[in-house]
Design a protein around this motif. Structure first.
Motif, short mmCIF file in Angstrom:
data_model
loop_
_atom_site.label_atom_id
_atom_site.label_comp_id
_atom_site.label_asym_id
_atom_site.label_seq_id
_atom_site.Cartn_x
_atom_site.Cartn_y
_atom_site.Cartn_z
N ASP A 153 45.31 29.05 -53.11
CA ASP A 153 45.29 30.29 -53.90
C ASP A 153 46.48 30.27 -54.85
N PRO A 154 46.29 30.79 -56.07
CA PRO A 154 47.43 30.78 -57.01
C PRO A 154 48.48 31.84 -56.71
N MET A 203 37.22 40.76 -50.09
CA MET A 203 36.01 41.26 -50.74
C MET A 203 36.25 42.71 -51.17
N VAL A 248 36.37 34.97 -61.34
CA VAL A 248 37.68 35.10 -62.00
C VAL A 248 38.22 33.79 -62.57
N VAL A 249 37.58 32.67 -62.28
CA VAL A 249 38.12 31.39 -62.78
C VAL A 249 37.81 31.24 -64.28
N HIS A 264 34.68 32.39 -52.01
CA HIS A 264 34.19 33.78 -51.93
C HIS A 264 34.91 34.67 -52.93
N ASP A 320 39.44 27.10 -47.88
CA ASP A 320 39.10 28.43 -48.39
C ASP A 320 39.73 28.53 -49.78
N LEU A 321 38.92 28.32 -50.78
CA LEU A 321 39.41 28.31 -52.16
C LEU A 321 39.52 29.75 -52.66
N VAL A 344 35.46 34.19 -56.09
CA VAL A 344 36.39 33.42 -56.91
C VAL A 344 35.77 32.98 -58.25
N ALA A 368 41.48 26.56 -58.61
CA ALA A 368 40.22 25.82 -58.56
C ALA A 368 40.23 24.66 -59.55
N GLU A 369 40.75 24.94 -60.73
CA GLU A 369 40.72 23.94 -61.79
C GLU A 369 41.56 22.71 -61.41
C1 LIG Z 1 38.52 38.85 -55.08
S1 LIG Z 1 39.75 37.86 -54.35
C2 LIG Z 1 38.84 37.07 -53.05
C3 LIG Z 1 39.68 36.76 -51.88
C4 LIG Z 1 38.91 36.18 -50.69
N1 LIG Z 1 38.26 34.92 -51.02
C5 LIG Z 1 37.91 37.17 -50.16
O1 LIG Z 1 36.69 36.89 -50.19
O2 LIG Z 1 38.33 38.25 -49.72
C6 LIG Z 1 39.95 36.54 -55.55
C7 LIG Z 1 41.00 35.53 -55.13
O3 LIG Z 1 40.92 34.42 -56.04
C8 LIG Z 1 42.24 34.01 -56.37
N2 LIG Z 1 42.18 33.32 -57.68
C9 LIG Z 1 42.35 33.83 -58.92
N3 LIG Z 1 42.20 32.86 -59.84
C10 LIG Z 1 41.92 31.71 -59.16
C11 LIG Z 1 41.68 30.36 -59.56
N4 LIG Z 1 41.67 30.01 -60.84
N5 LIG Z 1 41.43 29.44 -58.60
C12 LIG Z 1 41.43 29.80 -57.28
N6 LIG Z 1 41.66 31.08 -56.85
C13 LIG Z 1 41.89 32.01 -57.78
C14 LIG Z 1 43.05 35.29 -56.36
O4 LIG Z 1 44.44 35.06 -56.19
C15 LIG Z 1 42.42 36.04 -55.18
O5 LIG Z 1 43.08 35.72 -53.96
#
Ligand SMILES: C[S@@+](CC[C@H](N)C(=O)[O-])C[C@H]1O[C@@H](n2cnc3c(N)ncnc32)[C@H](O)[C@@H]1O
Length: 255
Positions: A58-59, A1, A110-111, A105, A35-36, A107, A87-88
């Motif tokens: 996670d990617p 976060m 940014v998707v 959380h 945990d996505l 995520v 996620a996709e």
């Molecule tokens: C702001 S961080 C959040 C990390 C964690 N969930 C937290 O709450 O601390 C966003 C995370 O989403 C991942 N991410 C980016 N694009 C994504 C996607 N298309 N699908 C899943 N995860 C993705 C990033 O690698 C990163 O670890």
């Protein structure tokens, strides 16, 4: 976060931990948790240490390597599985109906497409499955920017269709409270509770609270008490920096 005040990482907020704990108590016993976009596993490892089985998708290979180290250090390596994916393409790495609780959380900001991501999440959940969704809110971001004197950025976030302050904004979107509820309904979820997270934390002037520096223990304790008070307040949760949503798969009988 990440704090809306900047890129300074924040400790896991008590309100969020309490909310996730409440969701886990609704189905006692160890849960199968996904945990996505779980990143380096701050929350995942904590829950694994409590006895739950966690898969982090996670990617980022770097994040997954840090996750593995963190899980080993906590003695929870056998209950944490890191999988590279997004996620996709969740269906490629997690079976349908195999998960009791999905953590998503920070995520959906940014998707590529939040609807596609949520439909994938729905698919991997059991019929009694639950979703813990944490999102960055537009109104909270506007307030934090105004409080910090970044008025132009605040106005851009307020008026941009996606709640972004410009092309360099690391987030692809910020959400409005009502929009989140619509999005969940449209993707087959029923919202059971919402909590405002970081209602005040991003509004405290750096180093200028009456308790001294904003990162001193006494200040943090007071902020935590204020946050706990405001989390379920209807007015405050609309303007919190983040929104935590408890949701479940809709349309079936649940305990
Ligand atoms: C702001 S961080 C959040 C990390 C964690 N969930 C937290 O709450 O601390 C966003 C995370 O989403 C991942 N991410 C980016 N694009 C994504 C996607 N298309 N699908 C899943 N995860 C993705 C990033 O690698 C990163 O670890």
């Amino acid at each position: 976060m990440v704090s809306e005040r900047g890129t300074r990482p924040t400790v896991l907020p008590q309100v969020l931990l309490a909310g996730v704990g409440q969701m886990l108590r609704q189905a006692p016993g160890p849960a199968r948790i996904l945990d996505l976009g779980g990143g380096t596993g701050g929350l995942a490892v904590r829950l694994a240490a409590e006895g739950h089985d966690i898969t982090v998708v996670d990617p980022s290979p770097d994040a997954l390597a840090a996750l593995a180290r963190r899980a080993d250090e906590a003695g929870a390596g056998d209950r944490v599985r890191g999988v590279q994916g997004d996620a996709e393409g969740l269906g490629d790495v997690v079976d349908a109906g195999a998960v009791d609780l999905v953590l998503c959380h920070g995520v959906l900001e940014v998707v590529d497409d939040p609807q596609v991501a949520l439909r994938q999440v729905h698919r991997v959940l059991t019929p009694a499955g639950r979703l813990s969704l944490l999102l960055t809110q537009r109104r909270g971001a506007v307030l934090a920017r105004v409080g910090a004197g970044h008025l132009r950025q605040a106005l851009r976030i307020a008026t941009d269709p996606d709640g972004r302050w410009g092309a360099e904004d690391p987030l692809r979107r910020r959400f409005d409270f009502e929009q989140v509820l619509d999005l969940l309904r449209a993707t087959g979820f029923e919202v059971t509770a919402t909590e405002g997270v970081r209602v005040f934390a991003d509004l405290i002037p750096r180093g200028r609270s009456d308790q001294g520096l904003d990162d001193e223990p006494a200040t943090r304790e007071l902020v935590a008490e204020l946050e706990a008070w405001a989390a379920r307040d209807d007015g405050f949760r609309h303007v919190a920096g983040h929104l935590h949503v408890h949701a479940r798969v809709a349309g079936r009988a649940h305990p």
